[in-house]
Motif scaffolding. Sequence first.
Motif, PDB file in Angstrom:
ATOM      1  N   GLY A   1       0.801  -1.213   0.000  1.00 33.17           N
ATOM      2  CA  GLY A   1       0.000   0.000   0.000  1.00 33.17           C
ATOM      3  C   GLY A   1       0.832   1.260   0.000  1.00 33.17           C
ATOM      4  O   GLY A   1       0.466   2.258  -0.619  1.00 33.17           O
ATOM      5  N   VAL A   2       1.956   1.221   0.687  1.00 31.00           N
ATOM      6  CA  VAL A   2       2.842   2.387   0.741  1.00 31.00           C
ATOM      7  C   VAL A   2       3.561   2.586  -0.594  1.00 31.00           C
ATOM      8  O   VAL A   2       3.754   3.710  -1.053  1.00 31.00           O
ATOM      9  N   ALA A   3       3.918   1.488  -1.249  1.00 31.96           N
ATOM     10  CA  ALA A   3       4.734   1.575  -2.475  1.00 31.96           C
ATOM     11  C   ALA A   3       3.922   1.878  -3.728  1.00 31.96           C
ATOM     12  O   ALA A   3       4.482   2.369  -4.721  1.00 31.96           O
ATOM     13  N   ALA A   4       2.620   1.605  -3.696  1.00 30.74           N
ATOM     14  CA  ALA A   4       1.820   1.669  -4.925  1.00 30.74           C
ATOM     15  C   ALA A   4       1.874   3.034  -5.610  1.00 30.74           C
ATOM     16  O   ALA A   4       2.169   3.127  -6.810  1.00 30.74           O
ATOM     17  N   GLY A   5       1.601   4.099  -4.876  1.00 31.72           N
ATOM     18  CA  GLY A   5       1.568   5.434  -5.474  1.00 31.72           C
ATOM     19  C   GLY A   5       2.897   5.872  -6.069  1.00 31.72           C
ATOM     20  O   GLY A   5       2.959   6.249  -7.251  1.00 31.72           O
TER      21      GLY A   5
ATOM     22  N   LEU B   1      -0.315   9.781  -3.604  1.00 29.35           N
ATOM     23  CA  LEU B   1       0.725  10.056  -2.614  1.00 29.35           C
ATOM     24  C   LEU B   1       0.142  10.218  -1.204  1.00 29.35           C
ATOM     25  O   LEU B   1       0.775   9.816  -0.219  1.00 29.35           O
ATOM     26  N   TRP B   2      -1.054  10.790  -1.118  1.00 26.04           N
ATOM     27  CA  TRP B   2      -1.668  10.909   0.215  1.00 26.04           C
ATOM     28  C   TRP B   2      -2.040   9.528   0.762  1.00 26.04           C
ATOM     29  O   TRP B   2      -1.935   9.274   1.955  1.00 26.04           O
ATOM     30  N   LEU B   3      -2.454   8.621  -0.116  1.00 26.19           N
ATOM     31  CA  LEU B   3      -2.734   7.254   0.322  1.00 26.19           C
ATOM     32  C   LEU B   3      -1.469   6.595   0.863  1.00 26.19           C
ATOM     33  O   LEU B   3      -1.511   5.890   1.878  1.00 26.19           O
ATOM     34  N   THR B   4      -0.348   6.831   0.209  1.00 29.96           N
ATOM     35  CA  THR B   4       0.931   6.321   0.712  1.00 29.96           C
ATOM     36  C   THR B   4       1.204   6.858   2.111  1.00 29.96           C
ATOM     37  O   THR B   4       1.574   6.109   3.026  1.00 29.96           O
ATOM     38  N   ALA B   5       1.020   8.162   2.300  1.00 34.75           N
ATOM     39  CA  ALA B   5       1.305   8.787   3.589  1.00 34.75           C
ATOM     40  C   ALA B   5       0.371   8.278   4.684  1.00 34.75           C
ATOM     41  O   ALA B   5       0.809   7.969   5.803  1.00 34.75           O
ATOM     42  N   VAL B   6      -0.927   8.168   4.374  1.00 37.12           N
ATOM     43  CA  VAL B   6      -1.899   7.721   5.371  1.00 37.12           C
ATOM     44  C   VAL B   6      -1.648   6.258   5.754  1.00 37.12           C
ATOM     45  O   VAL B   6      -1.710   5.888   6.934  1.00 37.12           O
ATOM     46  N   THR B   7      -1.367   5.422   4.756  1.00 31.65           N
ATOM     47  CA  THR B   7      -1.087   4.009   5.041  1.00 31.65           C
ATOM     48  C   THR B   7       0.125   3.878   5.950  1.00 31.65           C
ATOM     49  O   THR B   7       0.110   3.104   6.928  1.00 31.65           O
ATOM     50  N   ALA B   8       1.184   4.621   5.645  1.00 33.60           N
ATOM     51  CA  ALA B   8       2.388   4.557   6.472  1.00 33.60           C
ATOM     52  C   ALA B   8       2.119   5.065   7.879  1.00 33.60           C
ATOM     53  O   ALA B   8       2.589   4.479   8.868  1.00 33.60           O
ATOM     54  N   ARG B   9       1.358   6.141   8.008  1.00 31.35           N
ATOM     55  CA  ARG B   9       1.063   6.709   9.324  1.00 31.35           C
ATOM     56  C   ARG B   9       0.257   5.734  10.178  1.00 31.35           C
ATOM     57  O   ARG B   9       0.564   5.526  11.353  1.00 31.35           O
ATOM     58  N   LEU B  10      -0.761   5.123   9.601  1.00 27.39           N
ATOM     59  CA  LEU B  10      -1.574   4.179  10.357  1.00 27.39           C
ATOM     60  C   LEU B  10      -0.782   2.917  10.707  1.00 27.39           C
ATOM     61  O   LEU B  10      -0.982   2.318  11.765  1.00 27.39           O
ATOM     62  N   ALA B  11       0.122   2.519   9.818  1.00 28.33           N
ATOM     63  CA  ALA B  11       0.924   1.326  10.079  1.00 28.33           C
ATOM     64  C   ALA B  11       1.887   1.530  11.237  1.00 28.33           C
ATOM     65  O   ALA B  11       2.196   0.588  11.974  1.00 28.33           O
ATOM     66  N   MET B  12       2.358   2.760  11.414  1.00 31.52           N
ATOM     67  CA  MET B  12       3.363   3.033  12.447  1.00 31.52           C
ATOM     68  C   MET B  12       2.764   3.414  13.784  1.00 31.52           C
ATOM     69  O   MET B  12       3.493   3.575  14.758  1.00 31.52           O
ATOM     70  N   THR B  13       1.433   3.588  13.833  1.00 29.68           N
ATOM     71  CA  THR B  13       0.806   4.059  15.064  1.00 29.68           C
ATOM     72  C   THR B  13      -0.040   2.958  15.677  1.00 29.68           C
ATOM     73  O   THR B  13      -0.934   2.423  15.011  1.00 29.68           O
ATOM     74  N   PRO B  14       0.200   2.589  16.921  1.00 25.91           N
ATOM     75  CA  PRO B  14      -0.615   1.542  17.555  1.00 25.91           C
ATOM     76  C   PRO B  14      -2.055   2.010  17.769  1.00 25.91           C
ATOM     77  O   PRO B  14      -2.332   3.209  17.848  1.00 25.91           O
ATOM     78  N   ALA B  15      -2.948   1.050  17.828  1.00 24.94           N
ATOM     79  CA  ALA B  15      -4.355   1.368  18.064  1.00 24.94           C
ATOM     80  C   ALA B  15      -4.519   1.935  19.472  1.00 24.94           C
ATOM     81  O   ALA B  15      -3.785   1.581  20.394  1.00 24.94           O
ATOM     82  N   PRO B  16      -5.482   2.845  19.643  1.00 26.36           N
ATOM     83  CA  PRO B  16      -5.751   3.373  20.980  1.00 26.36           C
ATOM     84  C   PRO B  16      -6.229   2.249  21.903  1.00 26.36           C
ATOM     85  O   PRO B  16      -6.831   1.280  21.410  1.00 26.36           O
ATOM     86  N   PRO B  17      -6.000   2.349  23.214  1.00 31.26           N
ATOM     87  CA  PRO B  17      -6.344   1.272  24.132  1.00 31.26           C
ATOM     88  C   PRO B  17      -7.791   0.800  24.036  1.00 31.26           C
ATOM     89  O   PRO B  17      -8.077  -0.381  24.100  1.00 31.26           O
TER      90      PRO B  17
END
Length: 224
Positions: free
Chosen positions: A28-32, A205-221
């Motif tokens: 998902g990050v690489a596609a764009g 490119l925004w899809l790349t950024a959003v996918t990377a951001r969500l992948a690096m951030t743990p889910a809220p408790p």
Amino acid sequence: MPHTLSTLHHVTPAAPASRLRAPALIGGVAAGPLFLGAAIVQSSARDGFDFTRNAISQLALGEAGWVQTVNFLLVGALLIAGAAGLRRVLGGDAGGTWGPVLIGVFGVSFWAAAAFPSDAGAGFPVGAPDSSVLSGHGAAHMAAGMVGYLALCAGFVVLARPLAARGHRGWAVASRLVPVAVLAGFMASAASVLAFTAGAGLGLLWLTAVTARLAMTPAPPHAA
């Protein structure tokens, strides 16, 4: 001993889940960047192609058009893989169902674009007239792009919720505003192909950024 077993119960499952989702998220990050990078390389190698006059889709025309067709197919597969990865990362969180589904629809639209090539025109491929006549496959290509990018824009709005839930308020606001810019580029396509390309590129490119951001951030408790 009971304490040890309890510790193993909580720690052991986390590692496999992380390993399973990583490859899909990379897609998902690489596609764009892959899609746009391949288009830029092709544009410099194809006689007559001009970003101010020609859409990226037209690179699928002519003798070397197979390169762009492969680009469509590969990027579509990466987007679908990325959607599956997002679904795994978001789990039962807000937007965890419809966000990935909409991104998956966007990925399928690239396969449809490969199956139904755009029409020649604006002097490309070399020898093509400046004006073009809309064919059946050209209309299907345009419809695929319209459905795909509408799904992508809706997906950004939906994914703003998990971004906000993870504390990324600015990202959430941007994810609601980017669709406006993308759609503005599409609406300006009749006057400027470059505006259309810029809007489409921004979405990727925004899809790349959003996918990377969500992948690096743990889910809220509360969502775990």
